[in-house]
Design a protein around this motif. Structure first.
Motif, short mmCIF file in Angstrom:
data_model
loop_
_atom_site.label_atom_id
_atom_site.label_comp_id
_atom_site.label_asym_id
_atom_site.label_seq_id
_atom_site.Cartn_x
_atom_site.Cartn_y
_atom_site.Cartn_z
N LYS A 18 109.69 53.58 0.98
CA LYS A 18 110.63 52.98 0.02
C LYS A 18 111.04 51.56 0.42
O LYS A 18 111.38 50.74 -0.42
CB LYS A 18 111.86 53.87 -0.15
CG LYS A 18 111.53 55.19 -0.85
CD LYS A 18 112.82 55.89 -1.22
CE LYS A 18 112.66 57.37 -1.24
NZ LYS A 18 113.95 58.07 -1.28
N SER A 22 109.97 47.62 -2.39
CA SER A 22 111.35 47.20 -2.60
C SER A 22 111.40 45.69 -2.76
O SER A 22 110.50 45.00 -2.32
CB SER A 22 112.22 47.66 -1.43
OG SER A 22 112.07 46.79 -0.32
N ARG A 24 113.89 47.66 -5.46
CA ARG A 24 113.72 48.38 -6.73
C ARG A 24 115.00 48.24 -7.55
O ARG A 24 116.11 48.39 -7.02
CB ARG A 24 113.45 49.88 -6.48
CG ARG A 24 112.14 50.17 -5.77
CD ARG A 24 111.89 51.66 -5.60
NE ARG A 24 113.00 52.35 -4.98
CZ ARG A 24 113.32 52.29 -3.70
NH1 ARG A 24 112.61 51.53 -2.88
NH2 ARG A 24 114.35 52.95 -3.22
N ILE A 26 117.92 49.38 -10.00
CA ILE A 26 118.60 50.68 -10.14
C ILE A 26 118.89 50.92 -11.60
O ILE A 26 119.56 50.13 -12.26
CB ILE A 26 119.91 50.70 -9.33
CG1 ILE A 26 119.61 50.47 -7.84
CG2 ILE A 26 120.64 52.03 -9.54
CD1 ILE A 26 120.87 50.28 -6.98
N PRO A 42 122.65 57.19 -10.55
CA PRO A 42 121.69 56.12 -10.29
C PRO A 42 120.29 56.64 -9.95
O PRO A 42 120.15 57.64 -9.24
CB PRO A 42 122.30 55.42 -9.06
CG PRO A 42 123.08 56.48 -8.35
CD PRO A 42 123.53 57.47 -9.39
N SER A 44 116.62 54.87 -8.58
CA SER A 44 115.90 53.64 -8.20
C SER A 44 114.39 53.80 -8.35
O SER A 44 113.65 52.82 -8.19
CB SER A 44 116.24 53.22 -6.77
OG SER A 44 115.69 54.12 -5.86
N ASN A 47 112.03 51.63 -13.70
CA ASN A 47 111.56 50.29 -14.06
C ASN A 47 111.26 50.18 -15.55
O ASN A 47 111.24 51.20 -16.26
CB ASN A 47 110.30 49.91 -13.28
CG ASN A 47 110.37 48.47 -12.78
OD1 ASN A 47 110.73 47.57 -13.54
ND2 ASN A 47 110.05 48.27 -11.51
N SER A 179 120.07 45.85 -6.08
CA SER A 179 118.81 46.61 -6.07
C SER A 179 118.72 47.41 -4.77
O SER A 179 119.45 47.17 -3.82
CB SER A 179 117.62 45.68 -6.22
OG SER A 179 117.64 44.72 -5.20
N ARG A 180 117.81 48.36 -4.79
CA ARG A 180 117.68 49.30 -3.68
C ARG A 180 116.52 48.87 -2.80
O ARG A 180 115.43 48.56 -3.30
CB ARG A 180 117.39 50.68 -4.28
CG ARG A 180 117.49 51.82 -3.31
CD ARG A 180 118.92 52.20 -3.03
NE ARG A 180 118.98 53.46 -2.31
CZ ARG A 180 119.01 53.55 -0.98
NH1 ARG A 180 119.01 52.47 -0.23
NH2 ARG A 180 119.05 54.73 -0.39
N TYR A 186 120.65 47.91 0.58
CA TYR A 186 120.70 47.39 -0.79
C TYR A 186 120.60 45.86 -0.71
O TYR A 186 120.79 45.27 0.36
CB TYR A 186 122.04 47.75 -1.46
CG TYR A 186 122.20 49.22 -1.74
CD1 TYR A 186 121.93 49.74 -3.01
CD2 TYR A 186 122.62 50.10 -0.75
CE1 TYR A 186 122.08 51.08 -3.28
CE2 TYR A 186 122.76 51.46 -1.01
CZ TYR A 186 122.49 51.94 -2.27
OH TYR A 186 122.63 53.28 -2.54
#
Ligand SMILES: Cc1cc2nc3c(=O)[nH]c(=O)nc-3n(C[C@H](O)[C@H](O)[C@H](O)COP(=O)(O)O)c2cc1C
Length: 200
Positions: A18, A22, A24, A26, A42, A44, A47, A179-180, A186
């Motif tokens: 992940k 990234s 990604r 949310i 949430p 992530s 998209n 974003s994650r 984050y």
């Protein structure tokens, strides 16, 4: 380094997957059950995958409440997370029982959508109103993924807070989009640049 994901022998303290994929965005998914209960969580694995018509996807690790609501009522909102909503977004990810209202648990106000009957986050800088077009089990090599469910939605309406628009464009310095990354990390966009496409 290289590792075969079958054996997952990356030798690192934590799975880097992940962190590699990234940042990604949310998708903070607002939905309603057929019993009228409101839900907000949430995702992530989220998209946009198409424009004209616009499609978004989110993937759930199992049939979580958001997926159940999408099955039951066929609609959801995608609320974009700004810096001011980090704590509320995190709170709404707690594993509450079905029917618990995460808007209330996260001190958020649920607003009405315009074209769908799902709740939205008042204060989100942008909200996508979506109608579910597909809920599928993604395939893996030689079968189906044991857990993932993929929800696809067509964006039928969009809310934008006009405060985040500068010269006719969504201004990422103003949206402060969260974003994650990997692990528990984050990011907030604080540096952007323009690049023109090459002409052949
Ligand atoms: C930033 C963030 C991103 C998340 N992304 C996902 C995801 O993509 N898929 C997933 O299944 N769970 C994800 N989770 C966990 C869910 O939010 C959590 O399981 C939540 O309780 C699900 O709520 P629901 O059952 O009301 O849908 C994420 C949590 C956080 C904090």
């Amino acid at each position: 380094m290289f590792y075969n994901t079958n054996e997952n022998q990356h030798g690192l303290a934590h799975d880097p997957f992940k962190a590699i994929v990234s940042p990604r965005p949310i998708g903070w998914i607002g939905s309603k059950g057929s019993d009228g209960s409101l839900n907000l969580s949430p995702y992530s694995f989220f998209n946009a995958i198409a424009d004209s018509p616009k499609l978004v996807v989110f993937a759930s690790g199992g049939r979580k409440d958001s997926v159940r609501n999408c099955e039951e009522t066929g609609e959801f909102s995608v609320n974009m997370v700004g810096h001011a909503q980090i704590d509320a977004m995190n709170q709404s990810s707690a594993a509450y029982e079905y029917g618990v209202n995460e808007f209330e648990k996260s001190d958020l106000t649920a607003g009405q959508c315009e074209l769908i009957d799902a709740p939205r986050v008042i204060g989100a800088y942008a909200v996508l109103e979506c109608k579910v077009t597909d809920i599928t089990k993604p395939k893996i090599i030689g079968g189906e993924h044991p857990a993932a469910l993929l929800v696809t939605g067509q964006v039928v309406g969009i809310h934008i807070n006009e405060d985040v628009i500068t010269n006719g464009r969504l201004d990422s310095r103003k949206t402060q989009t969260v974003s994650r990354l990997g692990y528990m990390d984050y990011a907030v966009v604080n540096d952007t640049f323009e690049l023109m496409r090459p002409k052949v």
